[in-house]
Design an enzyme around this catalytic site. Structure first.
Site, PDB file in Angstrom:
ATOM      1  N   THR A 139       0.820  -1.222   0.000  1.00  0.00           N
ATOM      2  CA  THR A 139       0.000   0.000   0.000  1.00  0.00           C
ATOM      3  C   THR A 139       0.854   1.272   0.000  1.00  0.00           C
ATOM      4  O   THR A 139       1.887   1.348   0.668  1.00  0.00           O
ATOM      5  CB  THR A 139      -0.915  -0.020   1.248  1.00  0.00           C
ATOM      6  OG1 THR A 139      -1.609  -1.265   1.266  1.00  0.00           O
ATOM      7  CG2 THR A 139      -1.920   1.107   1.219  1.00  0.00           C
ATOM      8  N   GLU A 140       0.380   2.264  -0.772  1.00  0.00           N
ATOM      9  CA  GLU A 140       1.075   3.559  -0.862  1.00  0.00           C
ATOM     10  C   GLU A 140       0.073   4.679  -0.587  1.00  0.00           C
ATOM     11  O   GLU A 140      -1.138   4.444  -0.619  1.00  0.00           O
ATOM     12  CB  GLU A 140       1.669   3.736  -2.267  1.00  0.00           C
ATOM     13  CG  GLU A 140       2.725   2.690  -2.590  1.00  0.00           C
ATOM     14  CD  GLU A 140       3.348   2.890  -3.969  1.00  0.00           C
ATOM     15  OE1 GLU A 140       3.042   3.899  -4.647  1.00  0.00           O
ATOM     16  OE2 GLU A 140       4.145   2.017  -4.353  1.00  0.00           O
ATOM     17  N   PRO A 141       0.562   5.908  -0.363  1.00  0.00           N
ATOM     18  CA  PRO A 141      -0.381   7.006  -0.106  1.00  0.00           C
ATOM     19  C   PRO A 141      -1.414   7.157  -1.232  1.00  0.00           C
ATOM     20  O   PRO A 141      -2.538   7.572  -0.986  1.00  0.00           O
ATOM     21  CB  PRO A 141       0.525   8.242  -0.025  1.00  0.00           C
ATOM     22  CG  PRO A 141       1.850   7.704   0.402  1.00  0.00           C
ATOM     23  CD  PRO A 141       1.969   6.338  -0.197  1.00  0.00           C
ATOM     24  N   GLY A 144      -4.725   1.744  -2.361  1.00  0.00           N
ATOM     25  CA  GLY A 144      -4.793   0.620  -1.423  1.00  0.00           C
ATOM     26  C   GLY A 144      -5.263  -0.617  -2.161  1.00  0.00           C
ATOM     27  O   GLY A 144      -4.492  -1.522  -2.456  1.00  0.00           O
ATOM     28  N   GLU A 383      -5.112  -7.187   3.121  1.00  0.00           N
ATOM     29  CA  GLU A 383      -4.946  -8.286   2.141  1.00  0.00           C
ATOM     30  C   GLU A 383      -6.156  -8.367   1.203  1.00  0.00           C
ATOM     31  O   GLU A 383      -6.509  -9.437   0.717  1.00  0.00           O
ATOM     32  CB  GLU A 383      -4.726  -9.641   2.837  1.00  0.00           C
ATOM     33  CG  GLU A 383      -3.422  -9.768   3.589  1.00  0.00           C
ATOM     34  CD  GLU A 383      -2.205  -9.721   2.682  1.00  0.00           C
ATOM     35  OE1 GLU A 383      -1.383  -8.784   2.854  1.00  0.00           O
ATOM     36  OE2 GLU A 383      -2.069 -10.572   1.800  1.00  0.00           O
ATOM     37  N   GLY A 384      -6.771  -7.219   0.942  1.00  0.00           N
ATOM     38  CA  GLY A 384      -7.934  -7.148   0.039  1.00  0.00           C
ATOM     39  C   GLY A 384      -9.215  -7.063   0.840  1.00  0.00           C
ATOM     40  O   GLY A 384      -9.514  -7.957   1.634  1.00  0.00           O
TER      41      GLY A 384
HETATM   42  C1  LIG Z   1      -4.184  -1.823  10.364  1.00  0.00           C
HETATM   43  C2  LIG Z   1      -3.842  -1.967   8.916  1.00  0.00           C
HETATM   44  C3  LIG Z   1      -2.790  -2.779   8.546  1.00  0.00           C
HETATM   45  C4  LIG Z   1      -2.428  -2.894   7.209  1.00  0.00           C
HETATM   46  N1  LIG Z   1      -1.333  -3.670   6.873  1.00  0.00           N
HETATM   47  C5  LIG Z   1      -0.872  -3.639   5.597  1.00  0.00           C
HETATM   48  C6  LIG Z   1       0.350  -4.301   5.249  1.00  0.00           C
HETATM   49  O1  LIG Z   1       0.992  -4.969   6.068  1.00  0.00           O
HETATM   50  N2  LIG Z   1       0.818  -4.156   3.988  1.00  0.00           N
HETATM   51  C7  LIG Z   1       0.149  -3.415   3.047  1.00  0.00           C
HETATM   52  O2  LIG Z   1       0.645  -3.312   1.927  1.00  0.00           O
HETATM   53  N3  LIG Z   1      -1.033  -2.808   3.334  1.00  0.00           N
HETATM   54  C8  LIG Z   1      -1.551  -2.908   4.584  1.00  0.00           C
HETATM   55  N4  LIG Z   1      -2.715  -2.253   4.896  1.00  0.00           N
HETATM   56  C9  LIG Z   1      -3.447  -1.543   3.865  1.00  0.00           C
HETATM   57  C10 LIG Z   1      -4.676  -2.310   3.390  1.00  0.00           C
HETATM   58  O3  LIG Z   1      -4.291  -3.428   2.638  1.00  0.00           O
HETATM   59  C11 LIG Z   1      -5.565  -1.336   2.611  1.00  0.00           C
HETATM   60  O4  LIG Z   1      -6.107  -0.432   3.562  1.00  0.00           O
HETATM   61  C12 LIG Z   1      -6.674  -2.025   1.870  1.00  0.00           C
HETATM   62  O5  LIG Z   1      -6.155  -2.757   0.793  1.00  0.00           O
HETATM   63  C13 LIG Z   1      -7.717  -1.045   1.327  1.00  0.00           C
HETATM   64  O6  LIG Z   1      -7.119  -0.005   0.660  1.00  0.00           O
HETATM   65  P1  LIG Z   1      -7.527   1.513   0.984  1.00  0.00           P
HETATM   66  O7  LIG Z   1      -7.468   1.666   2.473  1.00  0.00           O
HETATM   67  O8  LIG Z   1      -6.698   2.441   0.173  1.00  0.00           O
HETATM   68  O9  LIG Z   1      -9.023   1.623   0.540  1.00  0.00           O
HETATM   69  P2  LIG Z   1      -9.575   1.915  -0.943  1.00  0.00           P
HETATM   70  O10 LIG Z   1      -8.902   1.069  -1.932  1.00  0.00           O
HETATM   71  O11 LIG Z   1      -9.534   3.394  -1.167  1.00  0.00           O
HETATM   72  O12 LIG Z   1     -11.074   1.445  -0.785  1.00  0.00           O
HETATM   73  C14 LIG Z   1     -12.037   2.200  -0.055  1.00  0.00           C
HETATM   74  C15 LIG Z   1     -13.348   1.415  -0.073  1.00  0.00           C
HETATM   75  O13 LIG Z   1     -13.793   1.240  -1.446  1.00  0.00           O
HETATM   76  C16 LIG Z   1     -13.960  -0.131  -1.729  1.00  0.00           C
HETATM   77  N5  LIG Z   1     -13.533  -0.403  -3.106  1.00  0.00           N
HETATM   78  C17 LIG Z   1     -12.343  -0.104  -3.668  1.00  0.00           C
HETATM   79  N6  LIG Z   1     -12.317  -0.513  -4.968  1.00  0.00           N
HETATM   80  C18 LIG Z   1     -13.513  -1.092  -5.202  1.00  0.00           C
HETATM   81  C19 LIG Z   1     -14.084  -1.722  -6.344  1.00  0.00           C
HETATM   82  N7  LIG Z   1     -13.436  -1.841  -7.498  1.00  0.00           N
HETATM   83  N8  LIG Z   1     -15.363  -2.205  -6.232  1.00  0.00           N
HETATM   84  C20 LIG Z   1     -16.060  -2.088  -5.072  1.00  0.00           C
HETATM   85  N9  LIG Z   1     -15.561  -1.506  -3.970  1.00  0.00           N
HETATM   86  C21 LIG Z   1     -14.303  -1.018  -4.032  1.00  0.00           C
HETATM   87  C22 LIG Z   1     -13.082  -0.872  -0.733  1.00  0.00           C
HETATM   88  O14 LIG Z   1     -13.550  -2.175  -0.509  1.00  0.00           O
HETATM   89  C23 LIG Z   1     -13.218  -0.003   0.503  1.00  0.00           C
HETATM   90  O15 LIG Z   1     -14.375  -0.318   1.192  1.00  0.00           O
HETATM   91  C24 LIG Z   1      -3.140  -2.177   6.216  1.00  0.00           C
HETATM   92  C25 LIG Z   1      -4.227  -1.380   6.580  1.00  0.00           C
HETATM   93  C26 LIG Z   1      -4.584  -1.262   7.903  1.00  0.00           C
HETATM   94  C27 LIG Z   1      -5.747  -0.371   8.262  1.00  0.00           C
END
Ligand SMILES: Cc1cc2nc3c(=O)[nH]c(=O)nc-3n(C[C@H](O)[C@H](O)[C@H](O)COP(=O)(O)OP(=O)(O)OC[C@H]3O[C@@H](n4cnc5c(N)ncnc54)[C@H](O)[C@@H]3O)c2cc1C
Length: 406
Positions: A139-141, A144, A383-384
C-alpha cells in the site's frame, strides 16, 4: 464417498502448541497491550523461541523461520514440506484465538514470510541470513485496493536495484527484520513490471517515518516507511526478473493465494474466541443451546448463536480448503478469496453480535468481547477488502477479466 474432514495427526501438535500459547501467553497480556499501543510485547520473545523449535521440526508452517518454503534443500529430520500452508493457517487461527494484534507481532511470522516461502530460492534464503522476519509493503499514499497502481520504483544499477518511494500501513513494519516491497522495475510497462523485493529494514535509505494509531490490533505496529535511494543486491528480487507484459502481474499477485487464507484464519480464530465467551455468558444466564431442536424454536439469542456457529464452521472449512489446495499445488486464487470473504465477514458479524447479545458485559472492558469486535474489522480490510474479494470471486466465476469487471 464420504469426505474425511479430520485433520492429519501431525497437525495436532501445531494446534496444541498454538492454542496453549493463545491461552497462556496471549490472553493474560491482551488488555495490557491494547492499552499500551506501540509498546513492544516482550513476552513474544518466548514465543519466537517456541516457533523456531517448531520450524526446526517442520511444524510451524509455510511462512516460518527464514521463509523456508518448498525451495529449500537442507531439511532437518522430520521436516514436512507438504502441509506448510495448512500448518500456517492453523497456527494463525489458534494464535488469533488468543489475540490478533499479538499474533501479527510474533517474531519471524510476518506476512512477508509467506511471500518469501512461496517463491524464494535456496540461495536467496541463505543470502538473507537464514532468519528472516518479513513484513509486506504494498500500500502507498496514492492507492490501497488497486495493487496495480504501484508508484515505488526499483531501478537496476549494475548488480543492485535502487528503491525509491513510500509505503504506508505496513504491519510489523518497524519490528520485522526485513520488508517485502512491491516496486516497479519500469513504470512504462505497466503492472507487469511490478516485482517484489526483500529489503533489510536496517538498509541505508530505509526510514520508519511514523506509526499509526488504530481502532484495534493495537499490539501490532503499523508503519509508514520511506525508501530513498535504497540500494539492495539484485538477487533480492523475488521470482523472475523478466517483465512479461502478456502475463500481467500474476507473479506478485500469487503471494495473495498464500496470505489470504492466513488472514481468513485470523478471522476464524477471533470468531471462535467470541463464540466460546458468548456460550459461557448465555449458559451462565440460564439459556440452553439445544442442537436437537430447530433454532427457530429456541430463544432468539440461542437461535443467533446457532446461526453464527454455522457461519464459523463454513469459514473454517473454506480456510482449510484454500490451504489444502495451496499445499497440493492446485490453483486456489478463487478459493483463497472465498475463504477471506467468508471469514472476514463472519469475524466482524460474530464479534459484534457477541457484544450486542452480551450487552452491558459485552460493551464493557470486563471481558475481551469489545476488543475482539474492534480487532476483527481489519481482517475484512487488509490483504484485500470484502468488496475486492467479492470482485475477484465474481470475475473468476463469470470468467471475466479485470478490465471487463471493475
Ligand atoms: C491496520 C492496517 C494494517 C495494514 N497492513 C498492511 C500491510 O501490512 N501491507 C500493506 O501493503 N497494506 C496494509 N494495509 C493496507 C490495506 O491493505 C488497505 O487499507 C486495503 O487494501 C484497502 O485499501 P484503501 O485503504 O486504500 O481503501 P480503498 O482502496 O480506497 O477502498 C475504499 C473502499 O472502497 C472499496 N472499493 C475499492 N475498490 C472497489 C471496487 N473496485 N469495487 C467495489 N468496492 C471497491 C473498498 O472495498 C473499501 O471499502 C493495512 C491497513 C490497515 C488499516
Amino acid at each position: 464417498m464420504a469426505i474425511n474432514l479430520e485433520l492429519p495427526k501431525k497437525l495436532h501438535t501445531t494446534i496444541d502448541q498454538a492454542r496453549d500459547a493463545a491461552l497462556e501467553i496471549f490472553r493474560p497480556i491482551s488488555r495490557k497491550y491494547d492499552l499500551a499501543e506501540h509498546e513492544y510485547p516482550v513476552e513474544l520473545d518466548t514465543l519466537a523461541y517456541l516457533y523456531n523449535g517448531l520450524a526446526a521440526a517442520g511444524q510451524a508452517g509455510a511462512g516460518a523461520s527464514g521463509g523456508r518454503g518448498d525451495a529449500g534443500k537442507e531439511r532437518p529430520e522430520g521436516y514436512v514440506a507438504n502441509g506448510g500452508n495448512m500448518q500456517s493457517v492453523l497456527n494463525s487461527m489458534w494464535a488469533s484465538y488468543g489475540d490478533v494484534g499479538l499474533m501479527l507481532s510474533i517474531p519471524y511470522q510476518g506476512l512477508g514470510n509467506a511471500a518469501i516461502a512461496a517463491v524464494a530460492t535456496d540461495d536467496q534464503i541463505e543470502s538473507f541470513g537464514g532468519e528472516v522476519w518479513a513484513s509486506m509493503a504494498i500500500t502507498e499514499p496514492s492507492f490501497g485496493s488497486d495493487s496495480a497502481a504501484v508508484t515505488t520504483t526499483a531501478t537496476r544499477d549494475g548488480d543492485e536495484y535502487v528503491i525509491n518511494g513510500e509505503k504506508i500501513f505496513v504491519t510489523a513494519g518497524s519490528r520485522a527484520t526485513h520488508i517485502v516491497v512491491w516496486a516497479s522495475v519500469d513504470r512504462s510497462l505497466g503492472r507487469a513490471a511490478i516485482k517484489s523485493f526483500v529489503v533489510p529494514r536496517d538498509n541505508p535509505g530505509v526510514t520508519i517515518a511514523r506509526l499509526e494509531h488504530k481502532l484495534g490490533i493495537k499490539a501490532s505496529d503499523t508503519a509508514v516507511i520511506r525508501f530513498e535511494d535504497c540500494r539492495i543486491p539484485a538477487k533480492n528480487l523475488l521470482g523472475s526478473p523478466d517483465v512479461d507484459v502478456k502475463k500481467g502481474f500474476g507473479g506478485v499477485m500469487q503471494t495473495f493465494d498464500n496470505t489470504r487464507p492466513m488472514v481468513a484464519a485470523m478471522a476464524v480464530g477471533v470468531s471462535r474466541a467470541a463464540l466460546e465467551e458468548l456460550r459461557k455468558l448465555l449458559e451462565g444466564a440460564g439459556l440452553e443451546i439445544d442442537y436437537d431442536r430447530p433454532a427457530a424454536d429456541q430463544p432468539a439469542a440461542v437461535a443467533e448463536f446457532i446461526r453464527m456457529e454455522a457461519d464459523y464452521e463454513a469459514a473454517y472449512l473454506l480456510m482449510l480448503r484454500a490451504a489444502w489446495m495451496a499445499d497440493n499445488k492446485v490453483p486456489n486464487s478463487l478459493e483463497a478469496s472465498m475463504s477471506k470473504a467468508k471469514a472476514g465477514r463472519t469475524g466482524t458479524d460474530v464479534t459484534n453480535k457477541a457484544v450486542e447479545l452480551a450487552s452491558t458485559v459485552g460493551f464493557s472492558e470486563r471481558t475481551l468481547l469489545e476488543k475482539w469486535a474492534r480487532d476483527s474489522k481489519i481482517l475484512d480490510i487488509f490483504e484485500g477488502t470484502q468488496q475486492i474479494q467479492q470482485l475477484i470471486i465474481a470475475r473468476r466465476v463469470l470468467g471475466k477479466s479485470s478490465a471487463e469487471l471493475k
